[in-house]
Design a protein around this motif. Sequence first.
Motif, short mmCIF file in Angstrom:
data_model
loop_
_atom_site.label_atom_id
_atom_site.label_comp_id
_atom_site.label_asym_id
_atom_site.label_seq_id
_atom_site.Cartn_x
_atom_site.Cartn_y
_atom_site.Cartn_z
N THR A 61 -12.44 2.67 -1.67
CA THR A 61 -11.71 1.94 -1.53
C THR A 61 -10.68 2.10 -0.25
O THR A 61 -9.48 3.47 -1.31
CB THR A 61 -11.72 1.53 -2.83
OG1 THR A 61 -12.99 0.61 -3.08
CG2 THR A 61 -10.61 -0.30 -2.26
N ASN A 63 -6.37 0.51 0.65
CA ASN A 63 -5.38 -0.52 0.55
C ASN A 63 -4.48 -0.47 1.89
O ASN A 63 -3.26 0.07 1.05
CB ASN A 63 -4.83 -0.78 -1.39
CG ASN A 63 -5.86 -1.64 -2.00
OD1 ASN A 63 -6.16 -0.24 -2.62
ND2 ASN A 63 -7.13 -2.49 -1.73
N VAL A 79 -4.83 -4.49 8.36
CA VAL A 79 -6.10 -4.30 7.96
C VAL A 79 -6.95 -4.75 9.87
O VAL A 79 -7.80 -3.90 10.43
CB VAL A 79 -7.39 -4.98 6.86
CG1 VAL A 79 -6.55 -6.39 7.25
CG2 VAL A 79 -8.40 -4.89 7.12
N ALA A 97 -12.79 -8.96 9.16
CA ALA A 97 -11.94 -9.76 8.68
C ALA A 97 -11.39 -10.50 10.34
O ALA A 97 -11.49 -10.05 11.36
CB ALA A 97 -10.85 -8.70 8.93
N SER A 106 -10.15 -7.52 4.12
CA SER A 106 -10.94 -7.15 3.91
C SER A 106 -12.16 -6.86 5.42
O SER A 106 -12.51 -7.69 5.46
CB SER A 106 -11.46 -6.87 2.97
OG SER A 106 -12.41 -7.88 2.72
N LEU A 118 -14.77 0.23 1.59
CA LEU A 118 -14.12 -1.63 1.49
C LEU A 118 -12.69 -1.02 2.20
O LEU A 118 -11.30 -0.24 1.36
CB LEU A 118 -14.16 -1.88 -0.15
CG LEU A 118 -13.47 -3.08 0.61
CD1 LEU A 118 -13.61 -4.40 1.10
CD2 LEU A 118 -13.36 -3.32 -1.05
N ILE A 119 -12.08 -1.73 3.32
CA ILE A 119 -10.39 -1.27 3.60
C ILE A 119 -10.22 -3.35 3.03
O ILE A 119 -10.18 -3.59 3.76
CB ILE A 119 -10.30 -1.06 5.06
CG1 ILE A 119 -11.36 0.38 5.20
CG2 ILE A 119 -8.68 -0.74 4.93
CD1 ILE A 119 -11.00 0.67 6.77
N ASP A 120 -9.27 -3.10 1.86
CA ASP A 120 -9.36 -4.01 1.34
C ASP A 120 -7.51 -4.04 1.33
O ASP A 120 -6.32 -3.61 0.48
CB ASP A 120 -9.66 -4.02 -0.16
CG ASP A 120 -9.34 -5.56 -0.91
OD1 ASP A 120 -9.11 -6.19 -0.39
OD2 ASP A 120 -9.82 -5.74 -2.07
N GLN A 121 -7.36 -5.52 2.16
CA GLN A 121 -5.54 -5.96 2.43
C GLN A 121 -5.26 -6.57 1.48
O GLN A 121 -6.17 -7.88 1.40
CB GLN A 121 -5.39 -5.83 3.69
CG GLN A 121 -3.62 -6.16 3.69
CD GLN A 121 -3.21 -6.39 5.17
OE1 GLN A 121 -3.78 -5.30 6.36
NE2 GLN A 121 -3.05 -7.65 5.48
N HIS A 122 -4.42 -6.47 0.25
CA HIS A 122 -3.96 -7.94 0.00
C HIS A 122 -2.41 -7.91 0.05
O HIS A 122 -2.53 -9.52 -0.78
CB HIS A 122 -4.22 -6.63 -1.50
CG HIS A 122 -4.59 -6.08 -2.21
ND1 HIS A 122 -5.74 -6.94 -3.12
CD2 HIS A 122 -4.97 -4.75 -2.40
CE1 HIS A 122 -6.53 -6.20 -3.39
NE2 HIS A 122 -5.90 -5.26 -3.22
#
Length: 123
Positions: A61, A63, A79, A97, A106, A118-122
């Motif tokens: 993962t 972020n 992302v 996305a 993500s 997983l590339i998961d931008q918050h």
Amino acid sequence: MQLGAFSISLSVKNLQASKEFYEKLGFEVFAGGDEQNYLIMKNDQILIGLFHEMFEKNILTFNPSWNQEAQEISDYDDVRKIQKSLKESGIPLAQEADPNGSGPASILLFDPDGNSILIDQHV
């Protein structure tokens, strides 16, 4: 390409047993909880996510909008920019996305051995 904070997300069978094991390796609970079925554990700059019954396989993962302290950073690659670059490089994405969106999103891809990334931008 700036991928941001890195962690490994582990699919665990027993959250408490995994927590106790990683505590013996020097990790401490950083976020999450038993009632949420996940724990984020930290040892210095190393992050491990323990996830009970949330997914089948382990996941690498990233972020983009966070540092290793899970704090927002102002200078990061969105992302959607990362997605565009990966697609231009010919890397197939399993989940994309909205390229016209903004904010949290993500993408999911697999390395040549089938490992999930997983590339998961918050933010």
